[in-house]
Design a protein around this motif. Structure first.
Motif, PDB file in Angstrom:
ATOM      1  N   GLY A 116      24.219  36.274   7.440  1.00  0.00           N
ATOM      2  CA  GLY A 116      23.273  35.864   8.472  1.00  0.00           C
ATOM      3  C   GLY A 116      22.086  36.799   8.540  1.00  0.00           C
ATOM      4  O   GLY A 116      21.393  37.025   7.558  1.00  0.00           O
ATOM      5  N   MET A 117      21.840  37.372   9.712  1.00  0.00           N
ATOM      6  CA  MET A 117      20.694  38.257   9.907  1.00  0.00           C
ATOM      7  C   MET A 117      20.913  39.639   9.306  1.00  0.00           C
ATOM      8  O   MET A 117      19.975  40.439   9.212  1.00  0.00           O
ATOM      9  CB  MET A 117      20.416  38.401  11.411  1.00  0.00           C
ATOM     10  CG  MET A 117      21.470  39.195  12.159  1.00  0.00           C
ATOM     11  SD  MET A 117      21.219  39.201  13.951  1.00  0.00           S
ATOM     12  CE  MET A 117      21.845  37.573  14.399  1.00  0.00           C
ATOM     13  N   ALA A 118      22.125  39.937   8.904  1.00  0.00           N
ATOM     14  CA  ALA A 118      22.462  41.271   8.407  1.00  0.00           C
ATOM     15  C   ALA A 118      22.357  41.331   6.889  1.00  0.00           C
ATOM     16  O   ALA A 118      22.353  40.304   6.208  1.00  0.00           O
ATOM     17  CB  ALA A 118      23.881  41.631   8.840  1.00  0.00           C
ATOM     18  N   VAL A 130      28.059  41.592  18.409  1.00  0.00           N
ATOM     19  CA  VAL A 130      26.625  41.543  18.139  1.00  0.00           C
ATOM     20  C   VAL A 130      26.074  40.199  18.624  1.00  0.00           C
ATOM     21  O   VAL A 130      26.376  39.152  18.045  1.00  0.00           O
ATOM     22  CB  VAL A 130      26.334  41.743  16.639  1.00  0.00           C
ATOM     23  CG1 VAL A 130      24.832  41.702  16.381  1.00  0.00           C
ATOM     24  CG2 VAL A 130      26.925  43.071  16.154  1.00  0.00           C
ATOM     25  N   LEU A 131      25.276  40.246  19.678  1.00  0.00           N
ATOM     26  CA  LEU A 131      24.786  39.029  20.310  1.00  0.00           C
ATOM     27  C   LEU A 131      23.358  38.706  19.887  1.00  0.00           C
ATOM     28  O   LEU A 131      22.583  39.581  19.500  1.00  0.00           O
ATOM     29  CB  LEU A 131      24.829  39.174  21.828  1.00  0.00           C
ATOM     30  CG  LEU A 131      26.202  39.448  22.443  1.00  0.00           C
ATOM     31  CD1 LEU A 131      26.073  39.562  23.959  1.00  0.00           C
ATOM     32  CD2 LEU A 131      27.204  38.369  22.062  1.00  0.00           C
ATOM     33  N   GLY A 132      23.016  37.430  19.998  1.00  0.00           N
ATOM     34  CA  GLY A 132      21.640  36.989  19.915  1.00  0.00           C
ATOM     35  C   GLY A 132      21.126  36.830  21.335  1.00  0.00           C
ATOM     36  O   GLY A 132      21.547  37.541  22.250  1.00  0.00           O
ATOM     37  N   TRP A 171      27.471  36.911  16.723  1.00  0.00           N
ATOM     38  CA  TRP A 171      27.519  35.694  17.532  1.00  0.00           C
ATOM     39  C   TRP A 171      27.152  34.455  16.719  1.00  0.00           C
ATOM     40  O   TRP A 171      26.140  34.412  16.037  1.00  0.00           O
ATOM     41  CB  TRP A 171      26.573  35.807  18.728  1.00  0.00           C
ATOM     42  CG  TRP A 171      26.610  34.566  19.568  1.00  0.00           C
ATOM     43  CD1 TRP A 171      25.709  33.556  19.585  1.00  0.00           C
ATOM     44  CD2 TRP A 171      27.651  34.196  20.474  1.00  0.00           C
ATOM     45  NE1 TRP A 171      26.112  32.580  20.455  1.00  0.00           N
ATOM     46  CE2 TRP A 171      27.301  32.942  21.015  1.00  0.00           C
ATOM     47  CE3 TRP A 171      28.837  34.807  20.890  1.00  0.00           C
ATOM     48  CZ2 TRP A 171      28.089  32.292  21.957  1.00  0.00           C
ATOM     49  CZ3 TRP A 171      29.620  34.148  21.818  1.00  0.00           C
ATOM     50  CH2 TRP A 171      29.254  32.915  22.337  1.00  0.00           C
ATOM     51  N   GLY A 172      28.019  33.436  16.787  1.00  0.00           N
ATOM     52  CA  GLY A 172      27.742  32.146  16.181  1.00  0.00           C
ATOM     53  C   GLY A 172      27.919  32.072  14.692  1.00  0.00           C
ATOM     54  O   GLY A 172      27.547  31.062  14.075  1.00  0.00           O
ATOM     55  N   GLN A 173      28.493  33.100  14.061  1.00  0.00           N
ATOM     56  CA  GLN A 173      28.640  33.107  12.611  1.00  0.00           C
ATOM     57  C   GLN A 173      30.075  33.443  12.212  1.00  0.00           C
ATOM     58  O   GLN A 173      30.766  34.190  12.904  1.00  0.00           O
ATOM     59  CB  GLN A 173      27.697  34.146  11.981  1.00  0.00           C
ATOM     60  CG  GLN A 173      26.235  33.868  12.223  1.00  0.00           C
ATOM     61  CD  GLN A 173      25.347  34.997  11.703  1.00  0.00           C
ATOM     62  OE1 GLN A 173      25.840  35.968  11.161  1.00  0.00           O
ATOM     63  NE2 GLN A 173      24.056  34.850  11.879  1.00  0.00           N
ATOM     64  N   GLU A 174      30.497  32.887  11.079  1.00  0.00           N
ATOM     65  CA  GLU A 174      31.784  33.256  10.522  1.00  0.00           C
ATOM     66  C   GLU A 174      31.701  34.663   9.941  1.00  0.00           C
ATOM     67  O   GLU A 174      30.620  35.143   9.580  1.00  0.00           O
ATOM     68  CB  GLU A 174      32.202  32.263   9.431  1.00  0.00           C
ATOM     69  CG  GLU A 174      32.372  30.835   9.918  1.00  0.00           C
ATOM     70  CD  GLU A 174      33.484  30.695  10.946  1.00  0.00           C
ATOM     71  OE1 GLU A 174      34.467  31.470  10.852  1.00  0.00           O
ATOM     72  OE2 GLU A 174      33.366  29.831  11.839  1.00  0.00           O
ATOM     73  N   SER A 208      26.540  44.695  21.517  1.00  0.00           N
ATOM     74  CA  SER A 208      25.327  45.095  20.824  1.00  0.00           C
ATOM     75  C   SER A 208      24.398  43.896  20.688  1.00  0.00           C
ATOM     76  O   SER A 208      24.554  42.880  21.357  1.00  0.00           O
ATOM     77  CB  SER A 208      25.669  45.687  19.451  1.00  0.00           C
ATOM     78  OG  SER A 208      24.544  46.295  18.864  1.00  0.00           O
ATOM     79  N   SER A 209      23.423  44.022  19.800  1.00  0.00           N
ATOM     80  CA  SER A 209      22.387  43.013  19.612  1.00  0.00           C
ATOM     81  C   SER A 209      22.070  42.901  18.137  1.00  0.00           C
ATOM     82  O   SER A 209      22.236  43.872  17.377  1.00  0.00           O
ATOM     83  CB  SER A 209      21.127  43.428  20.383  1.00  0.00           C
ATOM     84  OG  SER A 209      19.979  42.777  19.892  1.00  0.00           O
ATOM     85  N   GLY A 210      21.580  41.737  17.722  1.00  0.00           N
ATOM     86  CA  GLY A 210      21.154  41.573  16.348  1.00  0.00           C
ATOM     87  C   GLY A 210      20.067  42.557  15.940  1.00  0.00           C
ATOM     88  O   GLY A 210      19.839  42.804  14.749  1.00  0.00           O
ATOM     89  N   ALA A 211      19.416  43.186  16.931  1.00  0.00           N
ATOM     90  CA  ALA A 211      18.421  44.220  16.648  1.00  0.00           C
ATOM     91  C   ALA A 211      19.041  45.436  15.968  1.00  0.00           C
ATOM     92  O   ALA A 211      18.322  46.279  15.433  1.00  0.00           O
ATOM     93  CB  ALA A 211      17.730  44.649  17.941  1.00  0.00           C
ATOM     94  N   CYS A 212      20.367  45.526  15.963  1.00  0.00           N
ATOM     95  CA  CYS A 212      21.042  46.680  15.352  1.00  0.00           C
ATOM     96  C   CYS A 212      20.858  46.722  13.839  1.00  0.00           C
ATOM     97  O   CYS A 212      21.046  47.773  13.212  1.00  0.00           O
ATOM     98  CB  CYS A 212      22.534  46.661  15.684  1.00  0.00           C
ATOM     99  SG  CYS A 212      23.483  45.332  14.883  1.00  0.00           S
ATOM    100  N   TYR A 213      20.483  45.601  13.234  1.00  0.00           N
ATOM    101  CA  TYR A 213      20.432  45.528  11.779  1.00  0.00           C
ATOM    102  C   TYR A 213      19.090  45.953  11.181  1.00  0.00           C
ATOM    103  O   TYR A 213      18.938  45.967   9.961  1.00  0.00           O
ATOM    104  CB  TYR A 213      20.784  44.121  11.318  1.00  0.00           C
ATOM    105  CG  TYR A 213      22.244  43.778  11.519  1.00  0.00           C
ATOM    106  CD1 TYR A 213      23.233  44.529  10.908  1.00  0.00           C
ATOM    107  CD2 TYR A 213      22.619  42.701  12.316  1.00  0.00           C
ATOM    108  CE1 TYR A 213      24.568  44.223  11.085  1.00  0.00           C
ATOM    109  CE2 TYR A 213      23.959  42.388  12.497  1.00  0.00           C
ATOM    110  CZ  TYR A 213      24.938  43.148  11.891  1.00  0.00           C
ATOM    111  OH  TYR A 213      26.268  42.844  12.067  1.00  0.00           O
TER     112      TYR A 213
END
Length: 267
Positions: A240-242, A186-188, A232-235, A143-148
């Motif tokens: 994060g973005m969510a 979930v990718l950036g 992606w890139g987060q614990e 998926s993508s960070g756009a999902c949020y």
């Protein structure tokens, strides 16, 4: 046979597999001794990818399918035939349109929704049946960070990826009880040919900090047993973005399951 192949083999099916992250997943899985079914639209690119993967010592078959077509999932199922698919990776799904919703033809948005929603759902249903019966297997729904949340210029893409997020969480809630792992990865921004094309056509500079496909495949497969989400890139304890973290979302699923005895949990 490796422990990984025993859990997720003997065949894996990857959509969007002719280059980028899809091909990176294929290379890594071939290294585990898992045979590959590679699906993408370009027959020429698939032929080159298949030759490379077959050279790594595993069987490889291909299916040239437009994932935005209404019959895409049925054609993919036919191509897989009776092969025992223990791992499904739905990796295709970028927005090729590059326009705001009302500036694009509705047929383009129909195709995007078909690819990210209907085809993904139908593939999960078809191959999930066998995984459930065998009591093992896995799915990675990329998926993508756009999902949020909705974003300017990619309204339909955001909505379709929001479906993938919630669908994967629901599958994880159901299938974790029968030995099947589910992860939405979930990718950036990732350095793939498709993403580079979008940036170039829109006149944007190519960032120098994009994720590399090989890293995505390596980490995605490592995270598969630890669903339902990895950003992606987060614990996993970081939002994060969510609006909330993967750990919080997982805890919510588990809480609702405990508090709703009407849920028919299979063990």
């Amino acid at each position: 046979m490796s422990e990984f192949a025993a859990k997720y083999g003997p065949w894996a099916l990857i959509t969007g597999a002719s280059d980028g992250t899809g091909l990176a997943f294929a290379r890594r899985l071939a290294g585990e001794g898992i045979n590959l079914i590679l699906v993408a639209r370009s027959a020429d690119k698939l032929a080159a990818a298949s030759a490379e993967i077959a050279g790594l010592g595993v069987e490889c078959v291909t299916a040239s399918v437009d994932l935005s077509a209404p019959d895409a999932a049925a054609r993919i199922a036919d191509a897989a035939g009776t092969r025992e698919v223990g791992l499904l990776i739905t990796n295709a799904g970028a927005d090729p349109n590059g326009s705001r919703f009302l500036d694009g033809d509705i047929a383009a948005w129909d195709g995007l929704v078909t690819m990210n929603v209907n085809t993904t759902m139908r593939l999960a249903h078809h191959f999930g049946q066998g995984m459930k019966a065998r009591g093992r297997g896995g799915m990675i729904l990329v998926s993508s960070g756009a999902c949020y949340g909705g974003l300017h210029g990619i309204a339909t893409y955001c909505a379709s990826k929001g479906f993938v997020l919630n669908f994967a969480e629901g599958l994880w809630a159901e299938l974790r009880h029968v030995g099947v792992d589910v992860l939405t990865l979930v990718l950036g921004r990732t350095d793939t040919p498709a993403h580079r094309k979008i940036l170039e056509e829109s006149g944007q500079a190519i960032p120098d900090d994009m994720a590399q496909p090989e890293d995505v495949a390596r980490i995605g497969l490592r995270q598969l047993p630890h669903g339902p989400i990895w950003n992606w890139g987060q614990e996993n304890d970081v939002a994060g973005m969510a609006p909330n973290s993967p750990d919080d979302r997982r805890a919510k699923i588990e809480y609702i399951e405990r508090m709703m005895p009407s849920y028919e949990v299979e063990h």
